[in-house]
Design a protein around this motif. Structure first.
Motif, PDB file in Angstrom:
ATOM      1  N   SER A 101      -9.156   2.398  -6.886  1.00  0.00           N
ATOM      2  CA  SER A 101      -8.386   1.114  -7.135  1.00  0.00           C
ATOM      3  C   SER A 101      -7.045   1.297  -7.593  1.00  0.00           C
ATOM      4  O   SER A 101      -6.149   0.364  -7.148  1.00  0.00           O
ATOM      5  N   ARG A 102      -6.779   2.276  -8.188  1.00  0.00           N
ATOM      6  CA  ARG A 102      -5.388   2.606  -8.831  1.00  0.00           C
ATOM      7  C   ARG A 102      -4.547   3.671  -7.884  1.00  0.00           C
ATOM      8  O   ARG A 102      -3.507   3.700  -7.886  1.00  0.00           O
ATOM      9  N   ALA A 103      -5.258   4.406  -6.968  1.00  0.00           N
ATOM     10  CA  ALA A 103      -4.548   5.303  -6.203  1.00  0.00           C
ATOM     11  C   ALA A 103      -3.572   4.647  -5.401  1.00  0.00           C
ATOM     12  O   ALA A 103      -2.391   5.360  -5.253  1.00  0.00           O
ATOM     13  N   GLY A 104      -3.658   3.567  -4.826  1.00  0.00           N
ATOM     14  CA  GLY A 104      -2.735   2.783  -4.107  1.00  0.00           C
ATOM     15  C   GLY A 104      -1.370   2.821  -4.481  1.00  0.00           C
ATOM     16  O   GLY A 104      -0.282   3.260  -4.205  1.00  0.00           O
ATOM     17  N   ASN A 105      -1.494   2.397  -5.955  1.00  0.00           N
ATOM     18  CA  ASN A 105      -0.100   2.344  -6.826  1.00  0.00           C
ATOM     19  C   ASN A 105       0.622   3.525  -6.954  1.00  0.00           C
ATOM     20  O   ASN A 105       1.707   3.354  -6.891  1.00  0.00           O
ATOM     21  N   THR A 106      -0.202   4.543  -7.039  1.00  0.00           N
ATOM     22  CA  THR A 106       0.514   5.531  -7.404  1.00  0.00           C
ATOM     23  C   THR A 106       1.001   6.204  -6.194  1.00  0.00           C
ATOM     24  O   THR A 106       2.263   6.682  -6.028  1.00  0.00           O
ATOM     25  N   LEU A 107       0.444   6.030  -5.086  1.00  0.00           N
ATOM     26  CA  LEU A 107       1.059   6.539  -3.679  1.00  0.00           C
ATOM     27  C   LEU A 107       1.963   5.792  -3.370  1.00  0.00           C
ATOM     28  O   LEU A 107       3.249   6.430  -2.821  1.00  0.00           O
ATOM     29  N   ALA A 108       2.206   4.454  -3.685  1.00  0.00           N
ATOM     30  CA  ALA A 108       3.365   3.743  -3.667  1.00  0.00           C
ATOM     31  C   ALA A 108       4.411   4.488  -4.094  1.00  0.00           C
ATOM     32  O   ALA A 108       5.652   4.341  -3.637  1.00  0.00           O
ATOM     33  N   LEU A 109       4.433   5.079  -5.088  1.00  0.00           N
ATOM     34  CA  LEU A 109       5.678   5.865  -6.006  1.00  0.00           C
ATOM     35  C   LEU A 109       5.643   7.283  -5.247  1.00  0.00           C
ATOM     36  O   LEU A 109       6.678   7.771  -5.038  1.00  0.00           O
ATOM     37  N   ALA A 110       4.731   7.840  -5.082  1.00  0.00           N
ATOM     38  CA  ALA A 110       4.674   9.343  -4.731  1.00  0.00           C
ATOM     39  C   ALA A 110       5.179   9.621  -3.364  1.00  0.00           C
ATOM     40  O   ALA A 110       5.823  10.443  -3.038  1.00  0.00           O
ATOM     41  N   VAL A 111       4.660   8.797  -2.364  1.00  0.00           N
ATOM     42  CA  VAL A 111       4.962   8.960  -1.146  1.00  0.00           C
ATOM     43  C   VAL A 111       6.595   8.803  -1.129  1.00  0.00           C
ATOM     44  O   VAL A 111       7.306   9.903  -0.383  1.00  0.00           O
ATOM     45  N   PRO A 112       7.162   7.946  -1.332  1.00  0.00           N
ATOM     46  CA  PRO A 112       8.657   7.759  -1.333  1.00  0.00           C
ATOM     47  C   PRO A 112       9.429   8.785  -1.933  1.00  0.00           C
ATOM     48  O   PRO A 112      10.241   9.244  -1.362  1.00  0.00           O
TER      49      PRO A 112
END
Ligand code: ATP
Ligand code: MG
Lengths: 305, 340, 341
Positions: free
Chosen positions: B98-109
């Motif tokens: 449930s938290r992974a999406g938020n982290t990916l929103a930072l990590a991918v860009p």
């Protein structure tokens, strides 16, 4: 210099070096005079050799003719390099590009490192064909005509399986094949001069012979001039009409190849021949040029015999 | 083809071994931890008897060590990362996902910016004749590489949020609203991207210098090609090869760095979850995050290997049996001899 | 695993320069490339037509012996002249500063005082003199950084030397171990260990050393592999010298410059990771390091900006100094201007 002097002149020799000096940086403060007041001429259709031991400045001389000296601003070139009468020392990069595109084709020593490992061979040859250069991924340019030309040059360079070779990457080919690809690249522009810098040193003896023969044949077929740089006197003997002997950055002797090898006039050439023969003849003792002699040669001013 | 299958088979096997090794280390760290094992597992909180029984059963805590170890491995492989101690004992895996999406929103860009930016800046620094430009880029890269990342984030907050008021200071969206606000994204992404950008710029610079110094560049020049053609078509593809590997690793480092960046910006991702778990000694969540991170990193490593094999024709062919030449290394030139 | 070996570069933790060094180590020597390697004294008979004696080279070149020694080149570099004293200053402050600045935990001043003559770095939210806190905090940061670096260097020399020199299973084991620590970023492992085992300085130093040694070991391994194939080691081995002795006397001196570079990078990385851990609250609360000061400063970014600026700037400057010195050392030992293109 006047403008008139700078125009390509009819009747001017293909290549004419006069009093060429090249200084290369070797360290933060040190530099080396790799070429010292060299005079050298190559006429149309002529085959010229340039011999000398390692470090004598052959490659640097050759590279200055092709405008391929290091691009560092600390490299200093003085004297004159005329290509078909046009002064090239201090010429803009575009003029040099033009010369390399049309007039001078260079073949380098090491077939392993002088081909781009990530590009297919066919494309590397195609890039060298003037005006049929691949224009942005397919669009423009006649693709099939270009491909046919690539195959033709590869075959001419002694690669009968041209289609297959063109589709390969360099590492998929043997050393001899790669050297032939380099030859194909050099002749693909149908240059006036093929400048071969030790084209076979990295190959083993039999392959060496084959590649040299190919080079010989293509140059004859195309009717281009050849400048063959080598430390191997035997190679130069078989392939050139005239030879320059270089030592420590200077030309020490020049003359018809047969004459220079048969009766060398300069002491260095004599010594060089002697050391070569001592390696090949069984009954001679090993001979290497004594240090004292070397020092004297190095200090002597140039005198072309 | 067969050789390539063998290669990937080996790669998968060694990845699996690596994964098991990580889990083993984690398991024994847990064993080493002082005190009541159940208490260690859930952390420093009062336990209900029911929960205690649940854990004892799930982890077989009454069994000998090796049996528990196998059980633990089995649990991990079936995706059972345990339960978070909290109001409703949520499964750890659900919590992390449930938290992974938020982290990916930072990590991918951050990953994209640092990779593309690094390639461009490194190439410019390598090629330019202007000393100040190279010096500026290289110096800037060392400097950014030496800055503690989280402190850089704090500085950004102080300047751009507190002083200039351009961006919010904390969180991912206005209070109570779902989703991610774009203006909330800017500073954390910049923070995450900088040190990786600095690193990639340095790698790219040296790789490009190396590539420009290669002999085939001379061949390209000898064709009379323009210098930009030589740079983009010949030098760049070769200079990019090391970047594939570096980029592969960098994703792992970006994710690990999210622990710090998310703390600075109060960004509710996996990193913040991890920190909260550490502060509350919610050990199953701690281990769960590490396991998920390990899986991601190992998968990225495999992907990197595959991509590299596709990008470098030498490796593409390295698996074909007729290949004889070593991928690198020159033949001996013997050029010091006067005669052959 | 040949493929892995050919393209795996160390992950960011090893630092870019260390990477450059490893690359440099794989390249043929500069002297060899220029074709001027003189045969070592008394190393057999010189080859027959060894043509390129210094006198035979074109023009005037400095003979090898008269080039300035790399060490002196390093000391003369502008960046060395700036950053070596800077680093010295920080070490001095960390060593002697605490004796001069007074008690870092003494309260009693006004809270959140901006920097002034009486309190050059202001006071914190409990009215403690911030200069005293920053000076004391440096002790922890530097101590961790340098201890980890020394430990990594030691482990790296021993493990890398043995693995590279003996090859075989030792080598495989080392490569596998290094790979393991490459997978998990050090900070994650450190966080877990600290959370489970306790957050004292020793555990942090131990964990950081355990995760960071492969950078050095890799370099030593490469050098040891190279050396162990050279003739003179063969003869040393034949003469009955023990491997430990050969590693000590042959591998070490050659590997030292790149190892020093990697070690200096390790100092920087260790300080950064330690500060990150402390910022996250992992560390000894009674001896706050720079990172821990930043942790408490987070809440006062609006009203006490200086609390966040000073410790961060210190970390930055120290890490910058060691990285710059590492770079300068690397440049001095691997001059790029040897042969221009
Ligand atoms: N890029 C360069 N930078 C600095 N010095 C160079 C460079 N290229 C050549 N030199 C130096 O210039 C001199 C002449 O070198 P050159 O390569 O022309 O010799 P050569 O006659 O071609 O020898 P070889 O038979 O080994 O190819 C040598 O002293 C060499 O070290
Ligand atoms: Mg040469």
């Amino acid at each position: 210099m006047t403008i008139a002097e700078n125009q390509p002149a009819a009747g001017a020799p293909l290549i004419e070096l006069t009093g060429l000096n090249v200084v290369l940086p070797t360290g933060e403060r040190s530099e080396v005079e790799a070429v010292k007041s060299v005079d050298l001429v190559v006429h149309d259709g002529e085959r010229v050799g340039l011999v000398g031991e390692s470090g004598s400045g052959k490659s640097v001389t050759g590279r200055s003719i092709a405008g391929l000296l290091p691009t560092s601003p600390r490299v200093r070139v003085s004297g004159s390099i005329r290509i078909r009468g046009q002064e090239m020392v201090g010429a803009p990069a575009r003029t040099w590009d033009d010369v390399r595109r049309k007039t001078v084709g260079m073949i380098f020593q090491d077939p392993l490192t002088f081909l781009n490992p990530t590009m297919r061979v066919g494309r590397q040859v195609a890039e060298s064909i003037p005006d049929r250069r691949p224009v942005r991924s397919g669009a423009g340019g006649d693709r099939t005509a270009r491909d046919r030309a690539v195959f033709r040059f590869l075959r001419q360079a002694g690669l009968p399986d041209a289609e297959q070779v063109a589709a390969s990457f360099p590492h998929e080919l043997s050393g001899g094949m790669r050297q032939r690809v380099l030859i194909a690249i050099a002749i693909a522009k149908e240059p006036s001069l093929v400048l071969a810098d030790e084209p076979t040193t990295a190959l083993d003896a039999t392959v060496q012979q084959h590649v040299l023969r190919t080079l010989d044949e293509t140059v004859t077929e195309l009717g281009t001039s050849l400048m063959l740089i080598s430390h191997d006197l035997a190679v130069v003997a078989g392939m050139t009409d005239r030879v320059y002997v270089m030592y420590a950055g200077r030309i020490v002797e020049e003359g018809p190849t047969a004459r220079v090898l048969a009766e060398p006039r300069h002491e260095y050439t004599q010594a060089l021949l002697r050391s070569v023969r001592s390696l090949t003849d069984r009954d001679t003792d090993l001979y290497s040029i004594p240090l004292a002699l070397r020092q004297r040669f190095a200090e002597e001013p140039t005198h072309v015999a | 083809m067969k050789a390539r299958l063998i290669h990937y088979g080996r790669l998968l096997l060694s990845s699996l071994i690596l994964f098991i090794a990580v889990i083993t280390v984690l398991f024994f760290l847990l064993e080493l931890a002082p005190g009541d094992p159940i208490q260690t597992l859930v952390g420093d909180v009062p336990l209900s008897e029911a929960f205690r029984a649940q854990i004892t059963a799930a982890y077989g805590l009454d069994k000998p060590v090796w049996e528990r170890y196998v059980l633990y491995l089995g649990n991990v492989f079936t995706g059972n990362l345990g339960f978070s101690f909290g109001t409703n004992n949520e499964p750890v895996l659900d919590l992390i996902l449930s938290r992974a999406g938020n982290t990916l929103a930072l990590a991918v860009p951050a990953f994209l910016i640092s990779t593309i930016g690094g390639i461009i800046l490194g190439s410019i620094a390598a090629r330019t004749r202007r000393r100040w430009l190279d010096g500026g880029i290289s110096g800037g890269a060392v400097a950014l590489f030496s800055v503690p990342n989280f402190w850089f984030g704090m500085l950004l907050i102080m300047v751009f949020s507190i002083w200039l008021g351009w961006f919010p200071t904390q969180g991912k969206s206005p209070y109570g609203q779902p989703g991610i606000g774009l203006e909330y994204l800017v500073l954390p992404v910049i923070t995450m991207a900088t040190s990786e950008l600095a690193y990639k710029t340095r790698i790219m610079r040296s790789s490009m210098i190396e590539s420009l110094g290669q002999d085939f560049v001379d061949t390209a020049r000898s064709k009379g090609l323009s210098s930009s053609h030589v740079l983009w078509r010949h030098a760049l593809p070769n200079a990019l090869l090391p970047m594939v590997t570096v980029s592969g690793y960098s994703l792992g480092y970006i994710l690990a760095g999210s622990v710090l960046v998310e703390r600075v910006f109060g960004w509710p991702g996996m990193g913040l979850l991890f920190i909260d778990a550490i502060n509350r000694q919610n050990n199953m969540v701690i281990l769960g995050v590490v396991i998920v991170l390990t899986v991601v990193i190992i998968l990225v490593n495999i992907l990197t290997d595959v991509v590299y094999g596709l990008v470098d024709p030498r490796l593409r062919a390295q698996f074909s049996p007729q290949r004889t030449l070593p991928p690198e290394g020159r033949q001996d030139r013997q050029s010091d001899e006067v005669a052959a | 695993m040949t493929q892995q070996e050919t393209h795996m570069v160390p992950p960011p933790e090893t630092g870019p320069t260390a990477n450059a060094v490893t690359e440099a180590a794989n390249r043929p020597g500069l002297a060899g490339a220029a074709g001027t390697t003189a045969p070592p004294d008394g190393a057999g008979t010189p080859p027959p037509a060894q043509p390129d004696t210094p006198a035979g080279a074109a023009g005037r070149r400095r003979p090898p012996g008269t080039e300035r020694s790399p060490w002196r080149v390093f000391l003369r570099k502008p960046s060395t002249m700036v950053f070596l004293p800077l680093l010295g200053l920080f070490v001095l402050i960390a060593a002697l500063g605490p004796l001069l600045v007074g008690d870092p935990s003494a309260t009693g001043n006004a809270e959140l005082l901006a920097p002034s003559a009486a309190h050059p770095l202001g006071t914190d939210h409990l009215g403690r003199d911030y200069l005293a806190r920053v000076v004391n905090g440096g002790q922890i940061s530097l101590l961790v950084g340098f201890t980890v670096a020394v430990l990594c260097m030691t482990i790296g020399l021993v493990v890398g030397g043995l693995a590279g020199y003996h090859g075989g299973w030792m080598d495989t084991l080392m490569v596998k171990l290094a790979e393991f620590f490459q997978v998990l970023p050090g900070i994650v492992l450190a966080l877990v260990a600290a959370a489970l085992l306790g957050a004292n300085v020793f555990i942090i130093v131990a964990i950081l050393s355990i995760t960071m040694w492969p950078a050095v070991a890799r370099i030593v391994r490469a050098e040891a592999m190279r050396i162990s194939q050279l003739g003179y080691v063969e003869s040393a081995r034949a003469a009955g010298f023990r491997s430990g002795r050969i590693i000590w006397s042959d591998v070490l001196p050659n590997a030292l410059p790149p190892v020093l570079v990697a070690t200096s990078m390790t100092v920087g990385r260790a300080i950064l990771i330690e500060s990150g851990l402390a910022y996250l609250g992992i560390g000894d609360p009674s001896h706050p390091s720079w990172g821990a000061l930043l942790n408490s400063a987070q809440a006062y970014m609006r009203d006490g900006w200086w609390l966040a600026v000073a410790p961060g700037l210190c970390i930055f400057l120290v890490v910058l100094a060691v990285n710059m010195l590492g770079d300068a050392l690397n440049d001095a030992y691997n001059p790029t201007v040897g042969r221009v293109k």
